[in-house]
Write a protein that holds these residues in place. Sequence first.
Motif, short mmCIF file in Angstrom:
data_model
loop_
_atom_site.label_atom_id
_atom_site.label_comp_id
_atom_site.label_asym_id
_atom_site.label_seq_id
_atom_site.Cartn_x
_atom_site.Cartn_y
_atom_site.Cartn_z
N VAL A 1 -75.09 20.87 5.96
CA VAL A 1 -73.75 20.29 6.03
C VAL A 1 -72.98 20.89 7.21
CG1 VAL A 1 -71.51 20.16 4.85
CG2 VAL A 1 -73.62 19.64 3.60
N GLN A 2 -73.03 22.19 7.35
CA GLN A 2 -72.32 22.86 8.43
C GLN A 2 -72.85 22.41 9.79
OE1 GLN A 2 -72.85 27.10 8.53
NE2 GLN A 2 -71.05 27.42 9.78
N MET A 3 -74.16 22.34 9.94
CA MET A 3 -74.75 21.92 11.21
C MET A 3 -74.44 20.44 11.51
SD MET A 3 -76.04 24.66 12.36
CE MET A 3 -76.35 26.25 11.63
N PHE A 4 -74.42 19.62 10.47
CA PHE A 4 -74.07 18.22 10.66
C PHE A 4 -72.66 18.10 11.24
CE2 PHE A 4 -72.35 14.13 9.18
CZ PHE A 4 -73.27 13.27 9.76
N LEU B 1 -79.25 29.96 18.09
CA LEU B 1 -78.96 30.58 16.80
C LEU B 1 -78.82 29.55 15.68
CD1 LEU B 1 -78.60 33.15 15.18
CD2 LEU B 1 -76.17 33.11 15.78
N PRO B 2 -78.07 28.47 15.85
CA PRO B 2 -78.00 27.48 14.78
C PRO B 2 -79.36 26.89 14.40
CG PRO B 2 -76.23 27.11 16.33
CD PRO B 2 -77.12 28.16 16.93
N VAL B 3 -80.21 26.67 15.40
CA VAL B 3 -81.55 26.15 15.10
C VAL B 3 -82.35 27.20 14.34
CG1 VAL B 3 -83.75 25.42 16.14
CG2 VAL B 3 -81.59 24.49 17.00
N MET B 4 -82.24 28.46 14.74
CA MET B 4 -82.92 29.54 14.01
C MET B 4 -82.42 29.63 12.57
SD MET B 4 -83.30 32.75 16.66
CE MET B 4 -83.25 33.88 15.29
N ILE B 5 -81.12 29.50 12.38
CA ILE B 5 -80.53 29.57 11.04
C ILE B 5 -81.12 28.47 10.17
CG2 ILE B 5 -78.38 29.20 9.74
CD1 ILE B 5 -76.96 30.67 12.12
N LEU B 6 -81.20 27.26 10.69
CA LEU B 6 -81.77 26.15 9.93
C LEU B 6 -83.23 26.40 9.61
CD1 LEU B 6 -81.48 23.35 8.69
CD2 LEU B 6 -81.98 22.39 10.95
N ILE B 7 -84.00 26.86 10.57
CA ILE B 7 -85.42 27.14 10.34
C ILE B 7 -85.61 28.22 9.28
CG2 ILE B 7 -87.51 28.11 11.41
CD1 ILE B 7 -86.64 26.61 14.01
#
Length: 141
Positions: A93-96, A115-121
């Motif tokens: 939700v936050q990344m969206f 960092l956001p991509v790492m967080i999602l992974i």
Amino acid sequence: METLPKWFKPVAITAIIWNVLGVLAFTMQMAMTPETLAAMPEQHQAYYQNMPMWVTLAFAAAVFGGAIGSVALFRQKQVAVTFFGISLLGVVVQMFHTFVLSGATEFLETSQFVLPVMILIVAIILFRLSRQAKERGWLTS
């Protein structure tokens, strides 16, 4: 029930550290002063000033769900699956909001996507790991 692998506890400890860093990031964002905000570029200021409450709640769900899930994983509790699911949902939700709704992609530098991509992974990995641990009998009720 399979025997708990030797790597399980170190991974759980690493997950705790990772998610505590997320809680610290959330705390720093919530404690942001007007002076701190004013020192940011205008586009960043607008991003934070216009952030809807539901995004802040998603951020909280992501970091606190992850932290609680990590402790539950370390303690080998099945509730880890639930909390990692909450965390993953919060991250999505936050990344969206950040990458689709807010227009932040227009002013973020390429390096700020890492960092956001790492967080999602990591959120996906921890959720899948907890589900696998439950299926293998490594987690108790």
